[in-house]
Design a protein around this motif. Sequence first.
Motif, short mmCIF file in Angstrom:
data_model
loop_
_atom_site.label_atom_id
_atom_site.label_comp_id
_atom_site.label_asym_id
_atom_site.label_seq_id
_atom_site.Cartn_x
_atom_site.Cartn_y
_atom_site.Cartn_z
N ARG A 76 0.86 -1.40 -0.04
CA ARG A 76 0.02 0.19 0.04
C ARG A 76 0.72 1.28 -0.01
NH1 ARG A 76 -3.09 -2.79 -1.41
NH2 ARG A 76 -5.13 -3.57 -0.80
N PRO A 77 0.48 2.22 -0.80
CA PRO A 77 1.32 3.52 -0.84
C PRO A 77 0.80 4.23 0.46
CG PRO A 77 -0.59 3.73 -2.47
CD PRO A 77 -0.46 2.14 -1.88
N ASP A 78 1.68 5.20 1.10
CA ASP A 78 1.52 5.85 2.26
C ASP A 78 0.12 6.60 2.09
OD1 ASP A 78 1.88 6.83 4.73
OD2 ASP A 78 2.91 8.46 4.17
N GLN A 128 6.48 9.07 -7.28
CA GLN A 128 7.44 8.10 -6.72
C GLN A 128 7.59 8.52 -5.22
OE1 GLN A 128 11.24 8.71 -8.51
NE2 GLN A 128 11.74 6.74 -8.63
N GLN A 129 7.56 9.65 -5.02
CA GLN A 129 7.79 10.16 -3.57
C GLN A 129 6.52 9.54 -2.87
OE1 GLN A 129 7.83 14.27 -4.11
NE2 GLN A 129 10.02 14.36 -4.16
N THR A 132 7.32 5.81 -2.16
CA THR A 132 8.36 5.57 -1.30
C THR A 132 8.27 5.81 0.04
OG1 THR A 132 9.63 6.27 -3.33
CG2 THR A 132 11.10 5.85 -1.53
N VAL A 133 7.58 6.88 0.31
CA VAL A 133 7.25 7.41 1.72
C VAL A 133 6.79 6.36 2.38
CG1 VAL A 133 5.74 8.90 3.24
CG2 VAL A 133 7.16 10.00 1.14
N LEU A 134 5.75 5.56 1.84
CA LEU A 134 5.10 4.31 2.63
C LEU A 134 6.12 3.29 3.02
CD1 LEU A 134 3.10 2.12 3.15
CD2 LEU A 134 3.19 1.78 0.77
#
Lengths: 136, 168
Positions: A76-78, A128-129, A132-134
């Motif tokens: 899952r993304p953040d 992408q940010q 990647t944060v997640l």
Amino acid sequence: MTEASATTSAAGDLPVDGLLTAVPIALSLLVAGWALVATLRHRAPDRAQFAGLAVLEAALLVLTVVTLIALGGGQRPDEPGSFFGYLTTLVCLPPLAWVLARMEPTRWGSAIVCTICLVTPVVLVRLQQTWTVLGG
Amino acid sequence: MADRRPTERPRAADRTRTNSGPGRLLIAVYLLFAIAATSRAGLQIATRFEAAPMAYLLSAFAAAVYIVAAVGLGRAGRTGRLIALACCTVELVGVVGVGAVSQARPELFPDETVWSGFGSGYGYIPLVLPVLGLFWLWRTRHDLDRAAASRPRPSRVAPDQSFGPPAT
């Protein structure tokens, strides 16, 4: 930027990394450069620009499919909201450039392709940010 | 591969159409900002409206202005140009005003909007865009008059139908 995210994502096993974003960013900048040359030379959007937009869209669709597979696999993304917002926008950009460039068969059509192809890498980096944060 | 012929120089009559040439590029950028601001405002309002209602409502207002400006520039009739003029003015006032207030009283804008810091989050394009829009509207100000002059005037008498089949 890409190396940094590639190392982070190697740890988190994230799909939106490395080649998946580097290829569309490079393609987009290539098309933008070609369109800029066409603009400066008073040329209307040529077949190379439309082909470039098509290849770019294909690369973005590959990215989307890989992302959806990863989501299906439980990653899952953040910020899912931002992530899907960026992803939807991203996939719509090359078609928007295509349609507007078809409507404007002058140097300004090439300028539109150039502008949209310069915006695409920005959206890609933002995408992408959010992912990647997640993972980290 | 590349088309070797330069594009034909536009004729004087259609050189300065508000919604073509550089105008179409302007519309493209307005569309991009409409998309960016709408999705950002929509997301902020949907997920965390209580955190900074004023900033998010302002984002939504900015998004609406970008959409209406794009439509006005695209229509480019007398009404369209008026709408675009109003939108560009509102944008310019908004980006300068919000930029100034966000510098002087940052506590009023706890979260970023498109217009915070004179649009610094978006490469200052929100500041440049209304100026370009107003400049373009000024450049094409005779657009409609010229279009009206080149069009045949509507005749007050009924068209002569004594020859050939009646016009349908």
